[in-house]
Design a protein around this motif. Structure first.
Motif, PDB file in Angstrom:
ATOM      1  N   MET A 157       0.839  -1.180   0.000  1.00 53.00           N
ATOM      2  CA  MET A 157       0.000   0.000   0.000  1.00 53.00           C
ATOM      3  C   MET A 157       0.886   1.247   0.000  1.00 53.00           C
ATOM      4  N   THR A 158       0.563   2.203  -0.810  1.00 55.60           N
ATOM      5  CA  THR A 158       1.321   3.438  -0.932  1.00 55.60           C
ATOM      6  C   THR A 158       0.904   4.428   0.147  1.00 55.60           C
ATOM      7  N   TRP A 159       1.886   5.040   0.794  1.00 57.66           N
ATOM      8  CA  TRP A 159       1.608   6.058   1.806  1.00 57.66           C
ATOM      9  C   TRP A 159       0.958   7.265   1.147  1.00 57.66           C
ATOM     10  N   MET A 160      -0.020   7.830   1.834  1.00 58.76           N
ATOM     11  CA  MET A 160      -0.664   9.071   1.398  1.00 58.76           C
ATOM     12  C   MET A 160      -0.738  10.010   2.592  1.00 58.76           C
ATOM     13  N   ALA A 161      -0.580  11.294   2.325  1.00 62.42           N
ATOM     14  CA  ALA A 161      -0.664  12.291   3.394  1.00 62.42           C
ATOM     15  C   ALA A 161      -2.041  12.223   4.040  1.00 62.42           C
ATOM     16  N   PRO A 162      -2.067  12.199   5.366  1.00 62.05           N
ATOM     17  CA  PRO A 162      -3.344  12.051   6.070  1.00 62.05           C
ATOM     18  C   PRO A 162      -4.191  13.323   6.034  1.00 62.05           C
ATOM     19  N   ASP A 163      -5.454  13.129   6.333  1.00 64.64           N
ATOM     20  CA  ASP A 163      -6.372  14.260   6.473  1.00 64.64           C
ATOM     21  C   ASP A 163      -5.965  15.042   7.722  1.00 64.64           C
ATOM     22  N   VAL A 164      -6.363  16.270   7.769  1.00 69.24           N
ATOM     23  CA  VAL A 164      -6.039  17.122   8.914  1.00 69.24           C
ATOM     24  C   VAL A 164      -7.300  17.850   9.340  1.00 69.24           C
ATOM     25  N   GLU A 165      -7.484  17.980  10.638  1.00 67.57           N
ATOM     26  CA  GLU A 165      -8.631  18.732  11.128  1.00 67.57           C
ATOM     27  C   GLU A 165      -8.277  20.207  11.092  1.00 67.57           C
ATOM     28  N   ARG A 166      -9.069  20.949  10.368  1.00 73.99           N
ATOM     29  CA  ARG A 166      -8.818  22.375  10.192  1.00 73.99           C
ATOM     30  C   ARG A 166      -9.728  23.158  11.126  1.00 73.99           C
ATOM     31  N   PRO A 167      -9.146  23.943  12.040  1.00 76.85           N
ATOM     32  CA  PRO A 167      -9.990  24.704  12.963  1.00 76.85           C
ATOM     33  C   PRO A 167     -10.723  25.833  12.253  1.00 76.85           C
ATOM     34  N   GLU A 168     -11.807  26.273  12.853  1.00 75.85           N
ATOM     35  CA  GLU A 168     -12.501  27.458  12.348  1.00 75.85           C
ATOM     36  C   GLU A 168     -11.645  28.672  12.655  1.00 75.85           C
ATOM     37  N   GLU A 169     -11.723  29.672  11.794  1.00 77.83           N
ATOM     38  CA  GLU A 169     -10.983  30.893  12.081  1.00 77.83           C
ATOM     39  C   GLU A 169     -11.612  31.576  13.290  1.00 77.83           C
ATOM     40  N   PRO A 170     -10.778  32.200  14.122  1.00 77.64           N
ATOM     41  CA  PRO A 170     -11.332  32.877  15.295  1.00 77.64           C
ATOM     42  C   PRO A 170     -12.083  34.133  14.885  1.00 77.64           C
ATOM     43  N   ARG A 171     -13.201  34.367  15.514  1.00 78.51           N
ATOM     44  CA  ARG A 171     -13.991  35.564  15.220  1.00 78.51           C
ATOM     45  C   ARG A 171     -14.137  36.465  16.443  1.00 78.51           C
ATOM     46  N   VAL A 172     -13.898  35.903  17.611  1.00 81.39           N
ATOM     47  CA  VAL A 172     -13.997  36.661  18.852  1.00 81.39           C
ATOM     48  C   VAL A 172     -12.840  36.224  19.740  1.00 81.39           C
ATOM     49  N   GLY A 173     -12.233  37.178  20.415  1.00 81.04           N
ATOM     50  CA  GLY A 173     -11.170  36.852  21.350  1.00 81.04           C
ATOM     51  C   GLY A 173     -10.190  37.989  21.489  1.00 81.04           C
ATOM     52  N   ASP A 174      -9.294  37.846  22.450  1.00 79.92           N
ATOM     53  CA  ASP A 174      -8.278  38.878  22.609  1.00 79.92           C
ATOM     54  C   ASP A 174      -7.221  38.720  21.509  1.00 79.92           C
ATOM     55  N   GLU A 175      -6.302  39.646  21.498  1.00 78.23           N
ATOM     56  CA  GLU A 175      -5.302  39.666  20.424  1.00 78.23           C
ATOM     57  C   GLU A 175      -4.522  38.357  20.328  1.00 78.23           C
ATOM     58  N   ARG A 176      -4.084  37.817  21.450  1.00 76.42           N
ATOM     59  CA  ARG A 176      -3.285  36.593  21.440  1.00 76.42           C
ATOM     60  C   ARG A 176      -4.094  35.417  20.892  1.00 76.42           C
ATOM     61  N   ALA A 177      -5.344  35.317  21.311  1.00 78.95           N
ATOM     62  CA  ALA A 177      -6.199  34.225  20.820  1.00 78.95           C
ATOM     63  C   ALA A 177      -6.404  34.345  19.313  1.00 78.95           C
ATOM     64  N   MET A 178      -6.560  35.568  18.831  1.00 79.63           N
ATOM     65  CA  MET A 178      -6.746  35.778  17.387  1.00 79.63           C
ATOM     66  C   MET A 178      -5.471  35.392  16.627  1.00 79.63           C
ATOM     67  N   LEU A 179      -4.326  35.835  17.097  1.00 82.72           N
ATOM     68  CA  LEU A 179      -3.067  35.526  16.411  1.00 82.72           C
ATOM     69  C   LEU A 179      -2.787  34.022  16.437  1.00 82.72           C
ATOM     70  N   ASP A 180      -2.959  33.395  17.599  1.00 85.93           N
ATOM     71  CA  ASP A 180      -2.755  31.942  17.682  1.00 85.93           C
ATOM     72  C   ASP A 180      -3.734  31.209  16.773  1.00 85.93           C
ATOM     73  N   GLY A 181      -4.989  31.645  16.782  1.00 86.11           N
ATOM     74  CA  GLY A 181      -6.010  30.978  15.977  1.00 86.11           C
ATOM     75  C   GLY A 181      -5.743  31.082  14.481  1.00 86.11           C
ATOM     76  N   TRP A 182      -5.385  32.274  14.019  1.00 89.96           N
ATOM     77  CA  TRP A 182      -5.117  32.443  12.589  1.00 89.96           C
ATOM     78  C   TRP A 182      -3.850  31.712  12.159  1.00 89.96           C
ATOM     79  N   LEU A 183      -2.831  31.713  13.012  1.00 92.35           N
ATOM     80  CA  LEU A 183      -1.606  30.983  12.665  1.00 92.35           C
ATOM     81  C   LEU A 183      -1.896  29.483  12.588  1.00 92.35           C
ATOM     82  N   ASP A 184      -2.644  28.959  13.546  1.00 94.88           N
ATOM     83  CA  ASP A 184      -2.987  27.530  13.499  1.00 94.88           C
ATOM     84  C   ASP A 184      -3.865  27.188  12.298  1.00 94.88           C
ATOM     85  N   LEU A 185      -4.762  28.092  11.936  1.00 93.99           N
ATOM     86  CA  LEU A 185      -5.582  27.870  10.744  1.00 93.99           C
ATOM     87  C   LEU A 185      -4.695  27.745   9.504  1.00 93.99           C
TER      88      LEU A 185
END
Length: 172
Positions: A1-29
């Motif tokens: 069987m040939t290896w294939m890159a796995p699926d990844v869970e993509r978080p929702e973009e942050p819409r509410v939060g303090d600056e740090r939560a927004m920056l962390d959320g967008w970077l993780d997205l």
């Protein structure tokens, strides 16, 4: 069987939060978006430059972003004395140039680990904290976050085009 890159869970973009939560959320997205562009592809496909004359590959982009994460957060900002992952002073573009389909799974794992290491390394560090960059410029952690989000956004656009040329897949 040939290896294939796995699926990844993509978080929702942050819409509410303090600056740090927004920056962390967008970077993780953006981190998960890049991995999402790889899902379901083989090592050969990940190492294929599909938009001539460019030599960009999805695997090269993943390797590059692992290198950039390490360079800005851990080596630069925190001053950790750790080697570059792929490149060297003699070959700055090795992250893009020396892709190997047989190492695709390992390279995706390196990316994930480096992102986790960077998250842990800067957790709780004030955004106003600064360091002096290689160019001699005082630079804040906030600036690094914004720069990383910009860099991912640009390269995720490249990844969109590469993926569409490989198999026609489009979307987030």
């Amino acid at each position: 069987m040939t290896w294939m890159a796995p699926d990844v869970e993509r978080p929702e973009e942050p819409r509410v939060g303090d600056e740090r939560a927004m920056l962390d959320g967008w970077l993780d997205l953006h981190r998960s978006t890049l991995l999402g562009k790889c899902k379901g592809l083989t090592g050969e496909q990940l190492a294929t430059a599909s938009v001539p004359p460019s030599n960009l590959t999805l695997l090269g982009l993943v390797r590059h972003m692992a290198e950039v994460e390490r360079s800005w957060f851990r080596s630069g900002f925190l001053g950790q004395e750790i080697p570059m992952l792929y490149s060297s002073r003699e070959q700055w573009d090795a992250d893009f140039e020396n892709v190997d389909a047989a190492r695709a799974e390992a390279d995706l794992d390196i990316f994930r680990v480096e992102c986790d290491e960077c998250r842990r390394a800067i957790a709780g560090v004030p955004l106003d904290r600064t360091f002096v960059s290689r160019k001699g410029l005082e630079t804040s952690l906030r600036w690094i976050y914004v720069h990383m989000i910009e860099e991912y956004a640009r390269h995720n656009g490249h990844a969109d085009l590469i993926r569409e040329r490989l198999d026609g897949a489009r979307g987030d």
